[in-house]
Design a protein around this motif. Structure first.
Motif, PDB file in Angstrom:
ATOM      1  N   GLU A 292       0.830  -1.206   0.000  1.00 34.27           N
ATOM      2  CA  GLU A 292       0.000   0.000   0.000  1.00 34.27           C
ATOM      3  C   GLU A 292       0.866   1.259   0.000  1.00 34.27           C
ATOM      4  OE1 GLU A 292      -3.308   0.469  -0.295  1.00 34.27           O
ATOM      5  OE2 GLU A 292      -3.625  -1.677  -0.514  1.00 34.27           O
ATOM      6  N   ALA A 293       1.955   1.239   0.750  1.00 34.76           N
ATOM      7  CA  ALA A 293       2.843   2.403   0.801  1.00 34.76           C
ATOM      8  C   ALA A 293       3.451   2.682  -0.565  1.00 34.76           C
ATOM      9  CB  ALA A 293       3.931   2.181   1.843  1.00 34.76           C
ATOM     10  N   ARG A 294       3.835   1.632  -1.258  1.00 33.26           N
ATOM     11  CA  ARG A 294       4.391   1.815  -2.612  1.00 33.26           C
ATOM     12  C   ARG A 294       3.331   2.359  -3.566  1.00 33.26           C
ATOM     13  NH1 ARG A 294       6.668  -3.397  -1.267  1.00 33.26           N
ATOM     14  NH2 ARG A 294       8.818  -3.072  -0.617  1.00 33.26           N
ATOM     15  N   LEU A 295       2.119   1.811  -3.495  1.00 31.23           N
ATOM     16  CA  LEU A 295       1.039   2.267  -4.366  1.00 31.23           C
ATOM     17  C   LEU A 295       0.663   3.723  -4.108  1.00 31.23           C
ATOM     18  CD1 LEU A 295      -1.359  -0.836  -4.230  1.00 31.23           C
ATOM     19  CD2 LEU A 295      -0.100  -0.008  -6.237  1.00 31.23           C
ATOM     20  N   ARG A 296       0.693   4.126  -2.852  1.00 40.03           N
ATOM     21  CA  ARG A 296       0.244   5.466  -2.465  1.00 40.03           C
ATOM     22  C   ARG A 296       1.389   6.461  -2.309  1.00 40.03           C
ATOM     23  NH1 ARG A 296      -4.864   4.765   1.086  1.00 40.03           N
ATOM     24  NH2 ARG A 296      -5.521   2.642   0.610  1.00 40.03           N
ATOM     25  N   ALA A 297       2.619   6.014  -2.524  1.00 39.16           N
ATOM     26  CA  ALA A 297       3.805   6.846  -2.308  1.00 39.16           C
ATOM     27  C   ALA A 297       3.804   7.416  -0.890  1.00 39.16           C
ATOM     28  CB  ALA A 297       3.893   7.953  -3.350  1.00 39.16           C
ATOM     29  N   SER A 298       3.556   6.548   0.072  1.00 34.95           N
ATOM     30  CA  SER A 298       3.493   6.928   1.480  1.00 34.95           C
ATOM     31  C   SER A 298       4.616   6.246   2.251  1.00 34.95           C
ATOM     32  CB  SER A 298       2.159   6.483   2.097  1.00 34.95           C
ATOM     33  OG  SER A 298       1.086   7.142   1.480  1.00 34.95           O
ATOM     34  N   ASN A 299       4.788   6.669   3.472  1.00 39.54           N
ATOM     35  CA  ASN A 299       5.724   5.980   4.355  1.00 39.54           C
ATOM     36  C   ASN A 299       4.947   5.003   5.231  1.00 39.54           C
ATOM     37  OD1 ASN A 299       4.606   8.277   5.778  1.00 39.54           O
ATOM     38  ND2 ASN A 299       6.044   7.801   7.399  1.00 39.54           N
TER      39      ASN A 299
ATOM     40  N   GLN B 140      -1.209  10.542  15.298  1.00 39.29           N
ATOM     41  CA  GLN B 140       0.051  11.290  15.407  1.00 39.29           C
ATOM     42  C   GLN B 140       0.819  11.365  14.094  1.00 39.29           C
ATOM     43  OE1 GLN B 140       2.080   9.196  18.499  1.00 39.29           O
ATOM     44  NE2 GLN B 140       0.705   9.931  20.105  1.00 39.29           N
ATOM     45  N   HIS B 141       0.651  10.379  13.223  1.00 38.99           N
ATOM     46  CA  HIS B 141       1.443  10.311  12.000  1.00 38.99           C
ATOM     47  C   HIS B 141       0.602  10.516  10.747  1.00 38.99           C
ATOM     48  CE1 HIS B 141       5.110   8.980  14.028  1.00 38.99           C
ATOM     49  NE2 HIS B 141       4.298   8.346  14.846  1.00 38.99           N
ATOM     50  N   ASP B 142      -0.525  11.185  10.886  1.00 37.94           N
ATOM     51  CA  ASP B 142      -1.380  11.494   9.736  1.00 37.94           C
ATOM     52  C   ASP B 142      -1.700  10.225   8.945  1.00 37.94           C
ATOM     53  OD1 ASP B 142      -2.904  13.130   8.109  1.00 37.94           O
ATOM     54  OD2 ASP B 142      -1.209  13.715   6.848  1.00 37.94           O
ATOM     55  N   GLY B 143      -2.200   9.213   9.651  1.00 43.01           N
ATOM     56  CA  GLY B 143      -2.480   7.923   9.036  1.00 43.01           C
ATOM     57  C   GLY B 143      -3.604   7.989   8.024  1.00 43.01           C
ATOM     58  N   GLU B 144      -3.334   7.465   6.838  1.00 45.74           N
ATOM     59  CA  GLU B 144      -4.378   7.372   5.822  1.00 45.74           C
ATOM     60  C   GLU B 144      -4.975   5.974   5.779  1.00 45.74           C
ATOM     61  OE1 GLU B 144      -2.963   7.320   1.588  1.00 45.74           O
ATOM     62  OE2 GLU B 144      -1.020   7.676   2.545  1.00 45.74           O
ATOM     63  N   LEU B 145      -4.307   5.000   6.419  1.00 44.68           N
ATOM     64  CA  LEU B 145      -4.769   3.624   6.426  1.00 44.68           C
ATOM     65  C   LEU B 145      -4.084   2.883   7.567  1.00 44.68           C
ATOM     66  CD1 LEU B 145      -6.310   1.322   4.822  1.00 44.68           C
ATOM     67  CD2 LEU B 145      -4.116   0.884   3.700  1.00 44.68           C
ATOM     68  N   ILE B 146      -4.842   2.048   8.265  1.00 44.46           N
ATOM     69  CA  ILE B 146      -4.285   1.143   9.263  1.00 44.46           C
ATOM     70  C   ILE B 146      -4.424  -0.265   8.699  1.00 44.46           C
ATOM     71  CG2 ILE B 146      -4.533   0.153  11.583  1.00 44.46           C
ATOM     72  CD1 ILE B 146      -5.696   2.839  12.487  1.00 44.46           C
ATOM     73  N   VAL B 147      -3.344  -1.043   8.773  1.00 38.59           N
ATOM     74  CA  VAL B 147      -3.371  -2.426   8.304  1.00 38.59           C
ATOM     75  C   VAL B 147      -3.154  -3.341   9.503  1.00 38.59           C
ATOM     76  CG1 VAL B 147      -2.387  -4.133   6.730  1.00 38.59           C
ATOM     77  CG2 VAL B 147      -2.414  -1.712   6.078  1.00 38.59           C
ATOM     78  N   ILE B 148      -4.072  -4.295   9.673  1.00 34.76           N
ATOM     79  CA  ILE B 148      -3.961  -5.261  10.767  1.00 34.76           C
ATOM     80  C   ILE B 148      -4.091  -6.674  10.207  1.00 34.76           C
ATOM     81  CG2 ILE B 148      -4.800  -3.704  12.574  1.00 34.76           C
ATOM     82  CD1 ILE B 148      -7.553  -5.086  12.338  1.00 34.76           C
TER      83      ILE B 148
END
Length: 131
Positions: free
Chosen positions: A23-30, A85-93
């Motif tokens: 997801e991080a790669r797809l969204r260019a996120s950390n 705190q980290h401006d989360g756009e998605l949580i993965v569990i």
């Protein structure tokens, strides 16, 4: 924006981490890894970060940060707080398979995260044994 992932050194934790990286790669996120393996490892005298987390930190294709919550911190609360705190756009569990009776009740932590998170939650399961 960040992808927040709850991590334990289990098949479900590995599946969640793998999907968070995708997801991080797809969204260019950390990625922010809420690492629950450190408390389990510390009690067994092992290094605080397992091999899977070390690989993610060494991978230059995704920026990653590790949070090691306190042993007594509620797992659901630590993920929700990390997302805030980290401006989360998605949580993965990661979710584990349950028996027929257990399917009526979702795990308490998963339920709290799904209901209380301020961002979307993606629940993944580990791949089953090869057929």
């Amino acid at each position: 924006m960040s992808i927040i992932v709850g991590y334990l050194p289990t098949p479900e934790g590995h599946a969640a981490l793998d999907r968070a990286l995708e997801e991080a790669r797809l969204r260019a996120s950390n990625v922010v890894i809420v690492n629950r393996s450190s408390s389990a490892a510390a009690s067994e005298g092992e290094p605080a970060q397992d091999e899977k987390v070390a690989q993610v930190l060494a991978d230059a294709s995704v920026a990653a940060e590790v949070i090691d919550p306190a042993d007594d911190e509620d797992p659901a609360e630590s993920l929700i707080a990390a997302a805030e705190q980290h401006d989360g756009e998605l949580i993965v569990i990661g979710l584990r398979k349950r028996n027929p009776v257990g399917k009526l009740i979702l795990g308490a932590n998963a339920q709290r995260i799904l209901l209380d998170a301020g961002c979307p939650v993606l629940a993944v399961k580990s791949p089953g044994p090869a057929a």
